[in-house]
Structure formats: C-alpha cells, structure tokens
Enzyme design. Structure first.
Site, PDB file in Angstrom:
ATOM      1  CG  ASP A  38      -1.987  -1.071   1.138  1.00 30.80           C
ATOM      2  OD1 ASP A  38      -2.190  -1.586   0.026  1.00 30.80           O
ATOM      3  OD2 ASP A  38      -2.574  -1.405   2.174  1.00 30.80           O
ATOM      4  CB  SER A  83     -23.394 -19.594 -23.501  1.00 27.59           C
ATOM      5  OG  SER A  83     -24.438 -20.341 -24.036  1.00 27.59           O
ATOM      6  CG  LEU A  84     -19.301 -23.399 -22.581  1.00 29.51           C
ATOM      7  CD1 LEU A  84     -18.491 -23.759 -21.350  1.00 29.51           C
ATOM      8  CD2 LEU A  84     -18.588 -23.877 -23.827  1.00 29.51           C
ATOM      9  CD  GLU A 119     -10.296 -24.177 -19.240  1.00 28.50           C
ATOM     10  OE1 GLU A 119     -10.875 -23.131 -18.887  1.00 28.50           O
ATOM     11  OE2 GLU A 119      -9.971 -24.398 -20.406  1.00 28.50           O
ATOM     12  CE  LYS A 121     -20.694 -23.519 -16.572  1.00 30.73           C
ATOM     13  NZ  LYS A 121     -21.086 -22.266 -15.993  1.00 30.73           N
ATOM     14  CD  GLU A 189     -17.539 -16.746 -15.436  1.00 29.64           C
ATOM     15  OE1 GLU A 189     -17.237 -16.717 -16.650  1.00 29.64           O
ATOM     16  OE2 GLU A 189     -18.673 -17.046 -15.038  1.00 29.64           O
ATOM     17  CE  LYS A 326     -24.584 -24.665 -15.367  1.00 29.37           C
ATOM     18  NZ  LYS A 326     -25.489 -23.768 -14.706  1.00 29.37           N
ATOM     19  CB  CYS A 420     -41.422 -10.391  22.033  1.00 29.55           C
ATOM     20  SG  CYS A 420     -39.625 -10.464  21.846  1.00 29.55           S
TER      21      CYS A 420
HETATM   22  S1  IVH Z   1     -15.321 -21.152 -21.849  1.00 27.73           S
HETATM   23  C1  IVH Z   1     -17.129 -20.863 -25.992  1.00 27.73           C
HETATM   24  N1  IVH Z   1     -14.291 -21.760 -19.507  1.00 27.73           N
HETATM   25  O1  IVH Z   1     -19.609 -20.608 -18.130  1.00 27.73           O
HETATM   26  C2  IVH Z   1     -16.578 -21.070 -24.652  1.00 27.73           C
HETATM   27  N2  IVH Z   1     -16.428 -20.715 -19.581  1.00 27.73           N
HETATM   28  O2  IVH Z   1     -21.902 -21.880 -19.515  1.00 27.73           O
HETATM   29  C3  IVH Z   1     -16.812 -19.925 -23.748  1.00 27.73           C
HETATM   30  N3  IVH Z   1     -17.393 -20.219 -17.373  1.00 27.73           N
HETATM   31  O3  IVH Z   1     -20.337 -18.012 -20.396  1.00 27.73           O
HETATM   32  C4  IVH Z   1     -16.699 -20.175 -22.303  1.00 27.73           C
HETATM   33  N4  IVH Z   1     -15.713 -21.014 -16.186  1.00 27.73           N
HETATM   34  O4  IVH Z   1     -19.365 -17.444 -18.080  1.00 27.73           O
HETATM   35  C5  IVH Z   1     -15.340 -21.224 -20.176  1.00 27.73           C
HETATM   36  N5  IVH Z   1     -13.254 -22.272 -17.485  1.00 27.73           N
HETATM   37  C6  IVH Z   1     -14.290 -21.756 -18.153  1.00 27.73           C
HETATM   38  C7  IVH Z   1     -15.401 -21.186 -17.490  1.00 27.73           C
HETATM   39  C8  IVH Z   1     -16.466 -20.692 -18.241  1.00 27.73           C
HETATM   40  C9  IVH Z   1     -16.896 -20.416 -16.142  1.00 27.73           C
HETATM   41  C10 IVH Z   1     -18.720 -19.630 -17.651  1.00 27.73           C
HETATM   42  C11 IVH Z   1     -18.728 -18.543 -18.684  1.00 27.73           C
HETATM   43  C12 IVH Z   1     -19.585 -19.037 -19.810  1.00 27.73           C
HETATM   44  C13 IVH Z   1     -20.442 -20.037 -19.108  1.00 27.73           C
HETATM   45  C14 IVH Z   1     -20.936 -21.080 -20.089  1.00 27.73           C
END
Ligand code: IVH
Length: 682
Positions: A38, A83-84, A119, A121, A189, A326, A420
């Site tokens: 700091d 998204s996934l 990885e 999530k 993220e 998930k 009370c």
């Molecule tokens: S890859 C096309 N890697 O999960 C691939 N996403 O359900 C783009 N997320 O929108 C995402 N950890 O917000 C990726 N190690 C990770 C992640 C990750 C969290 C989130 C992210 C994404 C969502 C998809």
C-alpha cells in the site's frame, strides 16, 4: 519539465508494484507485507498527483478513476461470445466425447486421439478484455453474446486485470512478443471470493443482501461508481486468448501464455488424453471444490487442438467442441424438529427451522431460515415433516419443499407466537408486512443483543472477542444495555462471566478501547440505522463530516445525495430524533469514539514521530503487537525488515540476523530498556 530522478522513480515504482501484484495474485507467493505494498502505491499516487504529466493509462495508481456515469455504452463483440451447452450427467459427457471423436473420424482407443482440457467452471460473470499494443483498451460484459456493455472503468479496478500485459514468448514459434501492433482478446470470468462475499453482505442492510457471490459480482459490475467497485474486491480469471500472433497454438499453451502475460488462470486445469481422465477430474473436483475459496459450479471441457475446433464446428448458440458439466444442485432431506422465532436488531421476528443435522455441500446443516410467515404458509410446513433443503448459491441453506408422502400422522402445525419470545411484549404485524415485529425497541433483550453484536461486527467497530455468548451475558446481567455502555466495562466487571478469566477480560477491555480509533463512517454504520449499510454510511460521512452536522440534516437535504432515497433519508432523520439513539451517541462521544472525519488518532506523545522501527529478538515486557501499538501511539510505525530507511532497531533477547544487518547499514540499535525509556522520555 519534471526532474529526471522523479521520472525514474515513478517508473521504478510502477515496475515494483506490478511485480508484487503478480507475485501476490498469480503466483500466490508474496514477498512483502500488504501495508508495504500500500505504501508503494500511495507513493506512486502522490507523485502522479504532483506531476500529472507523468500519468499513463497503465499506471497501477490509475486503476480507480472515481468514474460515475449514467449508462454504459454498447460494445459489439469482435467474435460472438458463445455460451456452452450444459449437462448434469457424466454419461452425457461420454456421449459428447464420442460425438467429437466421430466428427473427427477418430477411434476412441486411437493412441493419438485428440486431448481435451478440463477446467473448473467458475461461477461468476463472463467478460471480454481487448488489448491493443499490450494496453487494455476495452472491457465488456457478454450481454446477449453479440453485444454487451462497455464497463472498462469498472474492470480496470480489478487487481487481476492487467492494465498492460507482460511481454510473453510465443510457445509455438519461439517468437518473443510480437503483439506490438496487434489486437488481442482475453475472455474470462469475474468472480468474488466467498469470504469477501460474506464481508460484503455483513455490510449491507438485511433487505439488501445478495443471495450468492455470483449475484454480488453481477450487481457490482453494474455499479456506476467505479470507486465502489474497487472497494468490493473482485477477481478475474482468464480462460480464453485470441489474437493473430497465436496462430494455431493449442488451448493449454494459451492458458500457460496467459499466465506469463500476468493473468490469473485456473491452476487446476488438466490436459486429459482419454475419456477416463476427464471422468476422474470431474469426480475429484466434486469433493475438492468445497475447499476452494471461491465457488465453482462444474467443469468445462474443451478440445485442446484449436485447428480441430473448426472441423467440429459450432451451432449458433454454442460450440460443438466444448461442454460444461454441471454438478447437480446440492440438496438433502432431513426432518424439521422445531421452529424458533428469532428477534433481530430492528425488532423483526424471523422463523428459523431447527433440523436434524445433515451433510450438505461440504458442511453440516442443522438450521435454515424460513424467512417469514408467508413462507411457512406457502410450504405448509409442520413439525416432524421431512423437508428438502438446498444451498442457494452454495452458502445459505434454504428449505425448498416438504415431502408430503412422508408426513407423519403426528405432524404439528407451526405455532405462530403472539408475544415476543425474548421480552413477552405483544407482537405486531404491520399492514403489508410479511413479518411479525416486536415493538419493545428499548427494553427487548434480544434486540439489545443484536444491536450490540452489530456494533462489534467486522465491518463496524471490529471488536475481537465480543462474540454472541459474551454479549448475551452482558445484557442478561445488565452490565450493558447498549453499545455506549461497552466503554465503561472494566476487567473486574467481566471476570464474573462464564469463560472470562483475568487474561481474556483484560484483552476484551483493550479490544473495546482500541475500537475507539475506527473511522467515523464505521461508527455510523455500527449504530445500525435502518436501511443504512456500509456504503451509505460512507456516503453520509463524506457529505456530512461530523455526527452533529448529520443529525441536523433535513429529509430533503439527505435525499439530495446521489445514493440516498426517500426511505433512507427518512430513516436517518428519524434515528437522530430518537432519544435512545441520542443517549447512545452521547455515551460514545464521552468515551472518545470518533464523531467526525477530521478527528485523527490522539497521540500519547510524538517521541517516534515519522520513525520506522524494527523489532528483533524476544521482548521481555511487551508482546510484539503491543510494542507496535505503543510505537503507533507515538507517531511511528513498525516495519518488518531492516533497510537503510530504518530509523531504529530494538534488540530483545537472542536477536536475529536483523541486528547484524542494522549494524552493517549503520542503523541505530537500542536495547529494550532504552526503548522503554524512549517511550515515555521527554
Ligand atoms: S469457456 C465458448 N471456460 O460458463 C466457450 N467458460 O456456460 C466460452 N465459465 O459463459 C466459455 N468457467 O461465463 C469457459 N473455465 C471456463 C469457465 C467458463 C466459467 C462460464 C462462462 C460461460 C459459461 C458457459
């Protein structure tokens, strides 16, 4: 023209700060103490303030701009942020694996079968960062995938978002850097750690609690005041790197490169060559994720070879070469034994379910809030019912339903109290309220206890040792009736209490004493004014630099503040007209608690004015923290290591290498007796 020496110093400080930031966040092996860090930052900020012509956009002192805006500009993503697709079953993970293999025309047992990265999530908010010539140009939310909000100023406040990334070596080609004239995009993220989330919620009024760290993160990124964003410690973890210079570099090499560039990455990422490795990773983290300091809700699998990704392709929504597994929501069933009605500091009576203990998501749960009377009715919950509980946001357990099939014949409806449970006063249920309310504000012991606990809590006066058990006894024995009384406690008075010996009593009185130096904004928060959280308390403290001025403010005046609405304004106004509140304030004032922003710590004397002092060896008369405090009370401060800037070394018994170093550098060394004399000498 700024003096050359200052220019060099500014550059040196920036390099040093960036290096320590990297050591702390990315490598998790800090070399210096937080306060030393700091100090470096303060020094740099001071120089930049004096010489604004030296300011550069990537300076670590320029993270917080105090930027306030009405709305965020829209950004069109260069590549859509897909998204996934999700799955909750490990069988489907196998199907995904085989599908990709088939699309690539490979046999599963092919020894050269393509690898996948596994990885964690992260449960946060996805953002994209664009860098030009190594410098952060723009940061945006995902939005609808095609366009998001430009939240650059907010993202700049995050310590793990490099403002300029470090030069990297291109792993595939051996080229160094090469990004000078290119655009690079990093995605990842933003998240909040569990402990920071808990602290943030503690600082907010009851009706403004965030449900989980993800909501808190999203809410924070939407704030239009970047100074507030900076206060709420957010983190950024990178999982995607794109730019022409990277060519066909494999995904796992990109992750390594991101780390070299100064980004925080998932250090548990694993390259899996077979389906079995993937399943093992998923199984392993189902358990281990509970010990992480942040929340994860699954595992992301990605085809590692980037060139093969095009072969597999994407749908309009999500890529076919990746999937998110998930973990199923964490639920458990247990039996409701009783419902206890708990009285809060503002008189609100909340039903709490007492359950048979059950393991859920890494902890044992035996209680859960039922929120209010409407909730009890909605669930139709009865004693001895089997109930399903879930951890919302994986932190706070919640009853989600009753298993009617298992309702025993002797299930008893929950009895709603009329008086009370703490003071026996008849409870009220104000119109439009879902909760019961104890109107006995002044005398109800439960309310008194809750108010004192709030005053002593971490974000308020942070009085260590003043926990629930002690507060309960203090109120019951009538030693204390409100926060103002705490300052008249003596060790003798505490010694009669359970588990309070001589040492702990003295310690507690000292901790209470010490809390007098907390800032006026924290005192204001600690008073527990309805609807006033820590952020509002800070805003009030800034606008009204003393309690006296604030107490005179009219509702209209208060309402004119940017983040204060009618409800808060009226609540503050009413508070200062409440005789009980006024008497507490007077007691606090008399005890020397800070009542304005200007007041600073009162020094005992200035014998160590501006001095940096190092202790080495064992001190006979004082514990180290106490010695450090004695120094602070005299205008100096303790530092950990000896340098030529050290003013004094105090050598106790069996001094270490610090003594030698001090001698070498010619720093003044004194014995403990001499130090003692200096404390009180004229
Ligand atoms: S890859 C096309 N890697 O999960 C691939 N996403 O359900 C783009 N997320 O929108 C995402 N950890 O917000 C990726 N190690 C990770 C992640 C990750 C969290 C989130 C992210 C994404 C969502 C998809």
């Amino acid at each position: 023209m700024v003096d050359e020496a200052i220019v060099l110093e500014v550059e040196r400080l920036r390099r040093e700060i960036d290096r320590h930031n990297y050591l702390y966040y990315v490598e998790a092996r800090p070399e210096i103490e937080d306060y030393e860090f700091d100090r470096l930052l303060e020094k740099l900020a001071g120089l930049e303030q004096k010489h604004p012509e030296l300011i550069t956009p990537d300076s670590p002192a320029q993270r917080v701009g105090g930027w306030i805006t009405k709305e965020f500009p829209t950004v069109i993503h260069r590549e859509p942020m897909l998204s996934l697709s999700n799955t909750y079953s490990t069988e489907e993970v196998g199907e995904f694996y085989r599908r990709v293999m088939k699309l690539l025309d490979r046999q599963e047992d092919d020894p050269s079968a393509p690898a996948f990265t596994a990885e964690l999530k992260f449960d946060g908010v996805a953002v994209s960062l664009v860098y030009e010539n190594g410098l952060l140009l723009q940061g945006a939310t995902r939005g609808d995938g095609a366009r998001g909000d430009d939240i650059t100023p907010n993202l700049r406040t995050i310590n793990t978002v490099p403002l300029r990334f470090r030069p990297f070596r291109n792993g595939d080609t051996g080229n160094s850097g090469g990004y000078e004239d290119s655009l690079i995009e990093v995605r990842g993220e933003v998240f909040m750690r569990k402990d920071d989330f808990a602290t943030l919620n503690e600082s907010r009024p009851d009706d403004e609690q965030f449900a989980n760290p993800r909501n808190a993160t999203a809410g924070t990124l939407k704030l239009q005041d970047s100074a507030e964003v900076a206060r709420r410690k957010l983190y950024f973890v990178a999982y995607y790197l794109e730019g022409e210079v990277f060519g066909e570099m494999a995904h796992h090499v990109r992750l390594e490169t991101l780390k070299k560039m100064g980004f925080l990455t998932d250090r548990y990422c694993r390259l899996c060559r077979e389906l079995q490795d993937i399943q093992t990773f998923i199984g392993e983290w189902d358990r281990k994720r509970w010990s992480l300091p942040y929340e994860t809700d699954g595992v992301v699998l990605k085809l590692d070879d980037i060139s093969l990704r095009d072969v597999v392709g994407s749908t309009s929504k999500s890529p076919r070469w990746a999937i998110a597994y998930k973990y199923p929501a964490q639920r458990a069933s247990t039996v409701l034994r009783k419902v206890v009605f708990q009285v809060g500091r503002l008189g609100t009576v909340t039903p709490v379910a007492h359950l048979d203990p059950v393991r859920l998501a890494g902890t044992t749960v035996s209680r859960s809030t039922l929120h209010n009377l409407d909730e009890i009715e909605r669930l139709d919950i009865r004693l001895r019912d089997t109930v399903l509980i879930e951890k919302a946001g994986e932190i706070i357990p919640k009853v989600i339903s009753v298993d009617m099939q298992q309702r025993p014949s002797d299930a008893e409806p929950v009895e709603v109290p009329e008086v009370c449970p703490s003071c026996g006063t008849i409870l009220e249920r104000p119109a439009d309220e879902v909760n019961l309310f104890c109107p006995n504000e002044q005398e109800c012991p439960a309310q008194k206890r809750a108010r004192i606990e709030h005053f002593a809590s971490r974000n308020a006066m942070d009085i260590s040792g003043l926990g629930k058990a002690i507060v309960e006894q203090l109120v019951e024995k009538k030693l204390v009736s409100d926060a103002g009384d705490l300052f008249s406690l003596t060790p003798d008075m505490l010694q009669g209490l359970e588990r309070q010996g001589e040492t702990s009593s003295t310690k507690l009185v000292k901790a209470i004493e010490k809390s007098r130096t907390r800032g006026y904004d924290r005192v204001l928060f600690g008073l527990g004014i309805r609807h006033v959280g820590l952020a509002t308390a800070r805003e009030l403290a800034e606008a009204y630099p003393s309690m006296d001025v604030l107490s005179e403010a009219s509702v209209e005046e208060l309402e004119a503040l940017p983040d204060v609405g009618k409800v808060i304004a009226e609540s503050v106004y009413t508070f200062f007209r409440n005789p009980v509140a006024c008497s507490i304030i007077e007691k606090l004032r008399a005890a020397g608690v800070r009542m304005s922003s200007e007041e600073s710590r009162t020094l005992v004397n200035s014998n160590f004015d501006g001095m940096k002092i190092v202790f080495t060896g064992t001190l006979e008369r004082h514990a180290r923290p106490e010695a450090a405090e004695l120094v602070v009370e005299r205008g100096g401060r303790e530092v950990r290591s000896v340098s030529k800037n050290t003013d004094l070394v105090v050598a106790g018994k069996d001094p270490g290498s610090k003594l030698e170093k001090a001698r070498k550098l010619g720093v003044r060394v004194v014995s403990e007796e001499e130090f003692e004399a200096m404390l009180f000498g004229e």
